[in-house]
Motif scaffolding. Structure first.
Motif, PDB file in Angstrom:
ATOM      1  N   ASN B  81     -20.370   4.973  -0.596  1.00 45.31           N
ATOM      2  CA  ASN B  81     -20.423   6.603  -0.520  1.00 45.31           C
ATOM      3  C   ASN B  81     -19.047   7.356  -1.028  1.00 45.31           C
ATOM      4  N   GLY B  82     -18.120   6.487  -0.684  1.00 47.29           N
ATOM      5  CA  GLY B  82     -16.667   7.338  -0.856  1.00 47.29           C
ATOM      6  C   GLY B  82     -16.281   7.772   0.349  1.00 47.29           C
ATOM      7  N   GLU B  83     -16.836   7.040   1.442  1.00 45.07           N
ATOM      8  CA  GLU B  83     -16.162   7.519   2.892  1.00 45.07           C
ATOM      9  C   GLU B  83     -14.864   7.196   2.967  1.00 45.07           C
ATOM     10  N   PRO B  84     -14.231   7.735   3.894  1.00 41.54           N
ATOM     11  CA  PRO B  84     -12.850   7.437   4.080  1.00 41.54           C
ATOM     12  C   PRO B  84     -12.581   6.128   4.271  1.00 41.54           C
ATOM     13  N   GLU B  85     -13.321   5.239   4.881  1.00 48.39           N
ATOM     14  CA  GLU B  85     -13.079   3.794   5.033  1.00 48.39           C
ATOM     15  C   GLU B  85     -13.307   2.959   3.773  1.00 48.39           C
ATOM     16  N   HIS B  86     -14.135   3.297   3.019  1.00 45.68           N
ATOM     17  CA  HIS B  86     -14.440   2.586   1.787  1.00 45.68           C
ATOM     18  C   HIS B  86     -13.217   3.005   0.646  1.00 45.68           C
ATOM     19  N   VAL B  87     -12.660   4.378   0.678  1.00 48.38           N
ATOM     20  CA  VAL B  87     -11.553   4.705   0.077  1.00 48.38           C
ATOM     21  C   VAL B  87     -10.331   3.786   0.510  1.00 48.38           C
ATOM     22  N   ALA B  88     -10.109   3.957   1.661  1.00 50.54           N
ATOM     23  CA  ALA B  88      -8.874   3.332   2.145  1.00 50.54           C
ATOM     24  C   ALA B  88      -8.943   1.710   1.941  1.00 50.54           C
ATOM     25  N   LEU B  89      -9.985   1.067   2.119  1.00 53.35           N
ATOM     26  CA  LEU B  89      -9.807  -0.297   1.704  1.00 53.35           C
ATOM     27  C   LEU B  89      -9.762  -0.838   0.244  1.00 53.35           C
ATOM     28  N   ALA B  90     -10.482   0.091  -0.643  1.00 49.81           N
ATOM     29  CA  ALA B  90     -10.185  -0.212  -2.097  1.00 49.81           C
ATOM     30  C   ALA B  90      -8.695  -0.015  -2.267  1.00 49.81           C
ATOM     31  N   ALA B  91      -8.045   0.999  -1.733  1.00 50.80           N
ATOM     32  CA  ALA B  91      -6.709   1.191  -1.891  1.00 50.80           C
ATOM     33  C   ALA B  91      -5.788   0.031  -1.579  1.00 50.80           C
ATOM     34  N   ARG B  92      -6.276  -0.699  -0.318  1.00 51.87           N
ATOM     35  CA  ARG B  92      -5.432  -1.841   0.275  1.00 51.87           C
ATOM     36  C   ARG B  92      -5.776  -3.138  -0.551  1.00 51.87           C
ATOM     37  N   MET B  93      -7.191  -3.201  -1.243  1.00 47.79           N
ATOM     38  CA  MET B  93      -7.314  -4.387  -1.924  1.00 47.79           C
ATOM     39  C   MET B  93      -6.345  -4.299  -3.316  1.00 47.79           C
ATOM     40  N   LEU B  94      -6.108  -3.051  -3.751  1.00 46.97           N
ATOM     41  CA  LEU B  94      -5.218  -2.927  -4.883  1.00 46.97           C
ATOM     42  C   LEU B  94      -3.802  -3.366  -4.811  1.00 46.97           C
ATOM     43  N   ALA B  95      -3.525  -2.791  -3.421  1.00 42.82           N
ATOM     44  CA  ALA B  95      -2.096  -3.046  -3.046  1.00 42.82           C
ATOM     45  C   ALA B  95      -1.668  -4.443  -2.831  1.00 42.82           C
ATOM     46  N   ALA B  96      -2.729  -5.206  -2.191  1.00 43.94           N
ATOM     47  CA  ALA B  96      -2.633  -6.593  -1.914  1.00 43.94           C
ATOM     48  C   ALA B  96      -2.249  -7.374  -3.371  1.00 43.94           C
ATOM     49  N   ALA B  97      -2.861  -6.737  -4.475  1.00 45.06           N
ATOM     50  CA  ALA B  97      -2.191  -7.275  -5.690  1.00 45.06           C
ATOM     51  C   ALA B  97      -1.165  -6.506  -6.329  1.00 45.06           C
ATOM     52  N   GLY B  98      -0.579  -5.789  -5.677  1.00 44.81           N
ATOM     53  CA  GLY B  98       0.596  -4.940  -6.021  1.00 44.81           C
ATOM     54  C   GLY B  98       0.315  -3.672  -7.238  1.00 44.81           C
ATOM     55  N   ARG B  99      -0.681  -3.417  -7.157  1.00 45.11           N
ATOM     56  CA  ARG B  99      -1.374  -2.349  -7.869  1.00 45.11           C
ATOM     57  C   ARG B  99      -1.946  -1.158  -7.023  1.00 45.11           C
ATOM     58  N   ASP B 100      -2.279   0.056  -7.898  1.00 44.07           N
ATOM     59  CA  ASP B 100      -2.618   1.213  -7.147  1.00 44.07           C
ATOM     60  C   ASP B 100      -3.737   1.772  -7.947  1.00 44.07           C
ATOM     61  N   VAL B 101      -4.321   3.115  -7.441  1.00 44.21           N
ATOM     62  CA  VAL B 101      -5.418   3.694  -8.259  1.00 44.21           C
ATOM     63  C   VAL B 101      -5.081   3.727  -9.664  1.00 44.21           C
ATOM     64  N   SER B 102      -4.297   3.910  -9.878  1.00 44.41           N
ATOM     65  CA  SER B 102      -3.979   3.921 -11.567  1.00 44.41           C
ATOM     66  C   SER B 102      -4.173   2.680 -12.499  1.00 44.41           C
ATOM     67  N   ALA B 103      -4.503   1.640 -11.749  1.00 45.68           N
ATOM     68  CA  ALA B 103      -5.167   0.245 -12.381  1.00 45.68           C
ATOM     69  C   ALA B 103      -6.721   0.484 -12.549  1.00 45.68           C
ATOM     70  N   LEU B 104      -7.242   1.559 -11.974  1.00 51.15           N
ATOM     71  CA  LEU B 104      -8.802   1.617 -11.929  1.00 51.15           C
ATOM     72  C   LEU B 104      -9.272   2.142 -13.176  1.00 51.15           C
ATOM     73  N   GLU B 105     -10.203   1.856 -13.929  1.00 49.89           N
ATOM     74  CA  GLU B 105     -10.809   2.283 -15.179  1.00 49.89           C
ATOM     75  C   GLU B 105     -12.253   2.521 -14.919  1.00 49.89           C
ATOM     76  N   CYS B 106     -12.582   2.897 -13.713  1.00 51.81           N
ATOM     77  CA  CYS B 106     -13.974   3.386 -13.475  1.00 51.81           C
ATOM     78  C   CYS B 106     -14.299   4.941 -13.467  1.00 51.81           C
TER      79      CYS B 106
END
Lengths: 335, 335
Positions: B81-106
C-alpha cells in the motif's frame, strides 16, 4: 442468452482481459437500429438515468422559480467529481430553496478522481454530502419538494412524493413497470429500478425526440438534455468520460454513465438514443462501448467519428509512461 | 472454451453484474485436484508471481549477506500500500546494498488505498519510487544484482541478468517456455510472461512442496513463502485482501493477488497450490474466487472455512451504510 465479448484489454501481443456486454440503439418510436447481446435483460440504470430523475425539478416549476440555468440543471443530472465548482453550485441550489447541506440524505464520500481527492485531502478534514457525486441530483430533489410545499425530509424513500413522481415519469418514458419487485437501493440511497435495456434506451429516445410525450414533458426533457450538452463539466468534471464525450461533439451528444458498467446516451439531432451495460460492471469497458456505438452514427462527420473511436480504443501506459497494452472494442462494435 | 460465471454481484433481489473466470488447484506433481473453466489458457500472472521473482534474491545469497529476515523477504514478494512501514523498509533494503531510491526503475505512484492516499496527500508533495507498490520487489532485484557484482542499472530489461535468471527460474517452476513471444511489460516495467493457468499453479505447488526442486531452490522457495505467511502486512497492508487471507489461517495460507483479476495461493501443509483469473480482470471477483477455493480445503477446520467463505461472500453497503447488495460466489465455487 450469452452476451458477446465487446471490449478486449491487451498486453504485449495477447488479450489479457475480456468484457462482455449488451448494447442497444433505438429511435423515438422504440425501433431498434443497432443491437448486440441480450437487450431485453433488466438492468439497473443507476446514475445513467439521472436526467429522468431530474424531470420533477423542471416540470414542477422549481427550476424556474429558483432561477436555475444550464449549469444547475446539468448538476442535477450529474455524477460529479466533487470539484470546488460542483460543491459550490450544489450549495447555491440548496440556498435558493432556503436549505443547506443538512437537507441532503445522500451520505458523504471523498472524490473518486485521484487528483481531486488529493486536493480534498489537503484542504478538507473530511468530505460532506455536498462532495457526494450525487449532491446536485439530491439538491434538485430538495428544491422540487420545497417549491411544491412538500417536506423534503425522507426524500430518498420509495414512498416519498418525489420518488413516486420520478417512478411515474420513468414508467411513462420507458414503458416498464417499476415497483418493489424490481427496486434496489442506489449508492446515494434512492430507489433504482431494473428495466429492460431496450426500454431504457427508448426512454432516452423519447426524451431526446419528444416522441409521444406531453408538451410539458417534452420541453422539460429537451431542456435537461440541452443543459447537460451545454455544460458538460457540471455533468461529471475534469478527466471524466461523460464530459469528454459531450465535448467531442458539442450540442450533438448527450452521455451519462452509471455504476456497474451502464451508459446511456442520446443523439438528439439524429433522433437516436443508446443504452448499454458491460455485464461484469466495468466502467472502462462501458466507456469504450459507448464511444464506439456513438461513432456508428457519425459517418457524416469523420472528425467526430475519429475522435470517438480514439476515445474507445486507447493505449494503456504504465508508471514509467511505457505503452504496455490497449483497451479496444471488438469487431462487433468497430464502427 | 466458455468460462463459467463464478461471482455475482447483487442489488435488491437481482443479479446486477456477473464475473466469469477460471480456477485450478494442483498438487506438487501437477495433478489437478479442482478445476473450473479454461485452465490451459495463457494468463499473465502479473504481481501474483512475485514470490517466484524473488528467488534470485535468496538463491544468490544476497538476502543472507544483507541480513534480511521475514519482513524484507515478504516485502520483496509484495504489492504493498505504500504505508510508512513499507516505504521505510524498502529504503533500508536498498541501503543494505549501498543504494537508495535513485536505483529503483519502477516509477512512482500514489497509493491505491484511499486511506493511505489521503495520508500521503497530507504529508508528501508527491510519491517517490519507494511508494510504488512494487518497491520491495525492485529493491530485491537491486540487492540481488549488487551482491553478485552485477550493475543493477537497467534491471527491468528483458536481457538484464536479473530478468534472465527470473525467466529461467519461472520456466523451471512452471514448465512453460518464456520468451519474447509471450512477454508483456508489467506496470512496474519488468517483463511478465503469459503462461497456462495450470502451469502457474504447478509452479506454486512446487514452491510450496519442494517436489522436483533442487535442494537450494526448495529451501529458498520455502523461506519466501514462510516469510509472506509470517509477515502478511508486508505483502500488502491495511485493508488488503492478501494480508487478510493469510491472517485467517496463520502459517497455512499463502496468497498473492495480481493485476487484472489474477490470484495465486498455496496451502503448504496440504501440498496444494491454486491459480485463478477473473476473465474480465476484476479484483473484487478474483478476491471472492480465491477465498472460496481456499475454503474447499479446510473441511478439517470449520472456523477457517467459515472465515474464508465470509471473505468470499460479503455485503456491500452504500455511503449511508445501508446494505444494498452482495458479492457472492456461484454454486460452482460454493464450498
Amino acid at each position: 442468452m450469452e452476451n458477446p465479448v465487446l471490449v478486449e484489454v491487451t498486453r504485449g501481443n495477447r488479450v489479457e482481459s475480456r468484457h462482455r456486454g449488451m448494447v442497444v440503439a433505438v429511435d423515438g418510436d422504440g425501433k431498434v437500429v443497432f443491437a448486440l447481446g441480450d437487450i431485453d435483460a433488466a438492468v439497473f440504470p443507476r446514475s445513467a438515468c439521472k436526467a429522468m430523475q431530474a424531470l420533477p425539478l423542471v416540470e414542477s416549476g422549481a427550476a424556474d422559480a429558483y432561477g436555475f440555468g444550464a449549469k444547475e440543471l446539468a448538476l442535477a443530472c450529474a455524477s460529479h467529481n466533487g470539484e470546488p465548482e460542483h460543491v459550490a453550485l450544489a450549495a447555491r441550489m440548496l440556498a435558493a430553496a432556503g436549505r443547506d447541506v443538512s437537507a441532503l440524505e445522500c451520505g458523504a464520500h471523498w472524490s473518486s478522481d485521484q487528483a481531486v481527492l488529493i486536493d480534498q485531502a489537503r484542504t478538507l478534514e473530511r468530505p460532506t454530502a455536498l462532495h457526494n457525486n450525487c449532491s446536485g441530483k439530491h439538491a434538485g430533489f430538495v428544491c422540487a419538494a420545497c417549491h411544491t410545499g412538500t417536506d423534503p425530509k425522507g426524500y430518498v424513500g420509495y414512498d416519498h412524493p418525489i420518488q413516486a413522481e420520478i417512478r411515474g415519469a420513468m414508467e411513462s418514458l420507458t414503458g416498464a413497470a417499476l415497483a418493489h419487485d424490481n427496486c434496489g437501493t442506489d449508492g446515494c440511497s434512492i430507489p433504482t429500478y431494473a428495466v429492460p435495456l431496450k426500454a431504457l434506451a427508448h426512454g432516452f429516445a423519447r426524451m431526446a425526440t419528444g416522441t409521444g410525450l406531453a408538451p410539458g414533458r417534452a420541453r422539460a426533457s429537451k431542456r435537461l438534455i440541452d443543459a447537460c450538452m451545454a455544460e458538460p463539466f457540471f455533468v461529471a468534471g475534469s478527466r471524466r468520460s461523460c464530459t469528454k464525450l459531450m465535448q467531442i461533439a458539442p450540442g450533438r451528444i448527450f452521455a451519462k454513465i452509471g455504476a456497474e458498467g451502464v451508459f446511456c446516451a442520446a443523439l438528439p439531432d439524429k433522433g437516436i438514443a443508446i443504452a448499454l451495460k458491460c455485464a461484469d460492471g466495468a466502467s472502462r469497458a462501458a466507456d469504450a462501448m459507448v464511444a464506439a456505438t456513438l461513432a456508428r452514427f457519425f459517418d457524416d462527420t469523420p472528425e467526430i467519428k475519429a475522435s470517438l473511436m480514439a476515445h474507445a480504443n486507447h493505449a494503456m501506459r504504465n508508471w514509467n509512461g511505457i505503452h504496455v497494452g490497449d483497451v479496444r472494442v471488438t469487431g462487433a462494435l468497430a464502427a
